[in-house]
Design a protein around this motif. Structure first.
Motif, PDB file in Angstrom:
ATOM      1  N   SER A  83       0.817  -1.225   0.000  1.00 40.56           N
ATOM      2  CA  SER A  83       0.000   0.000   0.000  1.00 40.56           C
ATOM      3  C   SER A  83       0.842   1.262   0.000  1.00 40.56           C
ATOM      4  CB  SER A  83      -0.917   0.030   1.229  1.00 40.56           C
ATOM      5  OG  SER A  83      -1.882  -0.960   1.122  1.00 40.56           O
ATOM      6  N   ASP A  84       1.915   1.247   0.763  1.00 42.08           N
ATOM      7  CA  ASP A  84       2.691   2.471   0.917  1.00 42.08           C
ATOM      8  C   ASP A  84       3.650   2.744  -0.245  1.00 42.08           C
ATOM      9  OD1 ASP A  84       4.251   0.306   1.641  1.00 42.08           O
ATOM     10  OD2 ASP A  84       5.008   1.189   3.498  1.00 42.08           O
ATOM     11  N   THR A  85       4.397   1.741  -0.675  1.00 49.55           N
ATOM     12  CA  THR A  85       5.415   1.962  -1.720  1.00 49.55           C
ATOM     13  C   THR A  85       4.966   1.551  -3.115  1.00 49.55           C
ATOM     14  OG1 THR A  85       6.388  -0.208  -1.375  1.00 49.55           O
ATOM     15  CG2 THR A  85       7.281   1.614  -0.041  1.00 49.55           C
ATOM     16  N   LYS A  86       3.868   0.823  -3.216  1.00 43.22           N
ATOM     17  CA  LYS A  86       3.349   0.301  -4.496  1.00 43.22           C
ATOM     18  C   LYS A  86       4.340  -0.648  -5.173  1.00 43.22           C
ATOM     19  CE  LYS A  86      -0.315   2.846  -3.961  1.00 43.22           C
ATOM     20  NZ  LYS A  86      -0.290   3.113  -2.542  1.00 43.22           N
ATOM     21  N   ILE A  87       5.175  -1.307  -4.380  1.00 40.57           N
ATOM     22  CA  ILE A  87       6.103  -2.316  -4.901  1.00 40.57           C
ATOM     23  C   ILE A  87       5.318  -3.601  -5.149  1.00 40.57           C
ATOM     24  CG2 ILE A  87       8.066  -3.811  -4.312  1.00 40.57           C
ATOM     25  CD1 ILE A  87       9.174  -1.459  -2.677  1.00 40.57           C
ATOM     26  N   PRO A  88       5.395  -4.168  -6.362  1.00 37.70           N
ATOM     27  CA  PRO A  88       4.701  -5.439  -6.612  1.00 37.70           C
ATOM     28  C   PRO A  88       5.381  -6.565  -5.844  1.00 37.70           C
ATOM     29  CG  PRO A  88       5.924  -4.749  -8.567  1.00 37.70           C
ATOM     30  CD  PRO A  88       6.092  -3.673  -7.542  1.00 37.70           C
ATOM     31  N   ILE A  89       4.550  -7.388  -5.180  1.00 34.52           N
ATOM     32  CA  ILE A  89       5.096  -8.477  -4.377  1.00 34.52           C
ATOM     33  C   ILE A  89       4.577  -9.844  -4.805  1.00 34.52           C
ATOM     34  CG2 ILE A  89       5.520  -6.961  -2.409  1.00 34.52           C
ATOM     35  CD1 ILE A  89       3.077  -8.238  -1.028  1.00 34.52           C
ATOM     36  N   GLY A  90       3.500  -9.873  -5.588  1.00 36.03           N
ATOM     37  CA  GLY A  90       2.966 -11.163  -6.015  1.00 36.03           C
ATOM     38  C   GLY A  90       1.667 -11.041  -6.770  1.00 36.03           C
ATOM     39  N   PHE A  91       1.075 -12.193  -7.006  1.00 37.36           N
ATOM     40  CA  PHE A  91      -0.234 -12.305  -7.652  1.00 37.36           C
ATOM     41  C   PHE A  91      -1.184 -12.986  -6.683  1.00 37.36           C
ATOM     42  CE2 PHE A  91       1.623 -13.131 -12.200  1.00 37.36           C
ATOM     43  CZ  PHE A  91       1.970 -11.800 -12.312  1.00 37.36           C
ATOM     44  N   CYS A  92      -2.436 -12.612  -6.745  1.00 32.75           N
ATOM     45  CA  CYS A  92      -3.497 -13.327  -6.045  1.00 32.75           C
ATOM     46  C   CYS A  92      -4.761 -13.058  -6.832  1.00 32.75           C
ATOM     47  CB  CYS A  92      -3.645 -12.850  -4.604  1.00 32.75           C
ATOM     48  SG  CYS A  92      -4.837 -13.815  -3.640  1.00 32.75           S
ATOM     49  N   GLY A  93      -5.527 -14.081  -7.102  1.00 29.20           N
ATOM     50  CA  GLY A  93      -6.737 -13.842  -7.868  1.00 29.20           C
ATOM     51  C   GLY A  93      -7.597 -15.067  -8.020  1.00 29.20           C
ATOM     52  N   LEU A  94      -8.582 -14.921  -8.880  1.00 32.27           N
ATOM     53  CA  LEU A  94      -9.569 -15.957  -9.138  1.00 32.27           C
ATOM     54  C   LEU A  94      -9.441 -16.399 -10.584  1.00 32.27           C
ATOM     55  CD1 LEU A  94     -12.486 -14.105  -7.365  1.00 32.27           C
ATOM     56  CD2 LEU A  94     -11.192 -16.057  -6.462  1.00 32.27           C
ATOM     57  N   LEU A  95      -9.380 -17.699 -10.797  1.00 33.51           N
ATOM     58  CA  LEU A  95      -9.203 -18.250 -12.133  1.00 33.51           C
ATOM     59  C   LEU A  95     -10.298 -19.263 -12.409  1.00 33.51           C
ATOM     60  CD1 LEU A  95      -6.043 -18.405 -10.607  1.00 33.51           C
ATOM     61  CD2 LEU A  95      -5.677 -18.075 -13.026  1.00 33.51           C
ATOM     62  N   PHE A  96     -11.060 -19.034 -13.473  1.00 30.87           N
ATOM     63  CA  PHE A  96     -12.062 -20.017 -13.854  1.00 30.87           C
ATOM     64  C   PHE A  96     -11.354 -21.155 -14.570  1.00 30.87           C
ATOM     65  CE2 PHE A  96     -15.164 -22.020 -16.616  1.00 30.87           C
ATOM     66  CZ  PHE A  96     -16.133 -22.338 -15.678  1.00 30.87           C
ATOM     67  N   ARG A  97     -11.549 -22.358 -14.072  1.00 29.79           N
ATOM     68  CA  ARG A  97     -10.903 -23.545 -14.640  1.00 29.79           C
ATOM     69  C   ARG A  97     -11.921 -24.304 -15.484  1.00 29.79           C
ATOM     70  NH1 ARG A  97      -5.550 -22.507 -13.666  1.00 29.79           N
ATOM     71  NH2 ARG A  97      -5.203 -22.098 -11.471  1.00 29.79           N
ATOM     72  N   ASP A  98     -11.771 -24.217 -16.807  1.00 28.56           N
ATOM     73  CA  ASP A  98     -12.695 -24.890 -17.726  1.00 28.56           C
ATOM     74  C   ASP A  98     -12.801 -26.381 -17.434  1.00 28.56           C
ATOM     75  OD1 ASP A  98     -13.461 -22.645 -19.229  1.00 28.56           O
ATOM     76  OD2 ASP A  98     -11.694 -22.831 -20.521  1.00 28.56           O
ATOM     77  N   TYR A  99     -11.658 -27.022 -17.203  1.00 28.91           N
ATOM     78  CA  TYR A  99     -11.642 -28.464 -17.020  1.00 28.91           C
ATOM     79  C   TYR A  99     -12.349 -28.913 -15.747  1.00 28.91           C
ATOM     80  CZ  TYR A  99      -7.531 -27.160 -14.294  1.00 28.91           C
ATOM     81  OH  TYR A  99      -6.669 -26.552 -13.407  1.00 28.91           O
TER      82      TYR A  99
END
Length: 178
Positions: A83-99
């Motif tokens: 939040s403070d420095t806006k340094i990217p640290i990773g990914f987190c999210g939602l992925l729809f898995r077709d299979y």
């Protein structure tokens, strides 16, 4: 919440903020970090080798992965930054898995940011987004059996082991938490 970055002429869509983190849509401006994260040995071992080796590969990955998912589903992988420095640290999210015909919560952080509670904090915010904003009825977690730190994050989020699934015919089996 929208931010407009005049220098890059990019609209940045923020999906969640916590006291320490800002979680937002990935953009082309995140290609360098994307290339670095996807080439971490831990990412390749625990998630997959996405074949992203250059910034151009990363731009293609972003366009055909997260950005396409935002358009198709209204969600996808998000960038996690401080939040403070806006340094990217990773990914987190939602992925729809077709299979699986399921939506999976996924997360990956640069090793220097492990053990600080960032994955737990980001995943809790993304789950809240998924259930309350994206109106999903069910979100699962997929994890390799030996990835104990990720299993710990999933169980702390309230998910529990349901079954073993094969993610794709040519890939190994993983554990599904729900």
């Amino acid at each position: 919440m929208l931010l407009f970055n005049i220098r890059l002429r990019t609209i940045i869509l923020i999906i969640a903020e916590t006291p320490r983190l800002r979680i937002r849509h990935l953009t082309a401006a995140d290609a360098t970090f994307t290339c670095q994260l996807l080439n971490e040995p831990s990412f390749i071992e625990n998630i997959a080798d996405r074949g992203v080796r250059t910034k151009l590969d990363a731009l293609h990955y972003l366009a055909e992965g997260p950005i396409k998912s935002y358009q198709q589903h209204g969600y996808g992988l998000f960038l996690v930054e401080t939040s403070d420095t806006k340094i990217p640290i990773g990914f987190c999210g939602l992925l729809f898995r077709d299979y699986l015909q399921e939506t999976d919560i996924g997360f990956a952080f640069a090793p220097q940011f492990w053990g600080k509670g960032y994955a737990q904090e980001a995943a809790a915010a993304v789950l809240h987004f998924g259930y309350h904003k994206a109106k999903l009825k069910r979100i699962v977690g997929l994890v390799s059996a030996g990835n104990l730190p990720s299993i710990k994050v999933l169980t702390r989020l309230g998910l529990s082991f349901e079954k073993v699934v094969q993610v794709q015919p040519s890939l190994k089996e993983v554990q599904l938490y729900s």
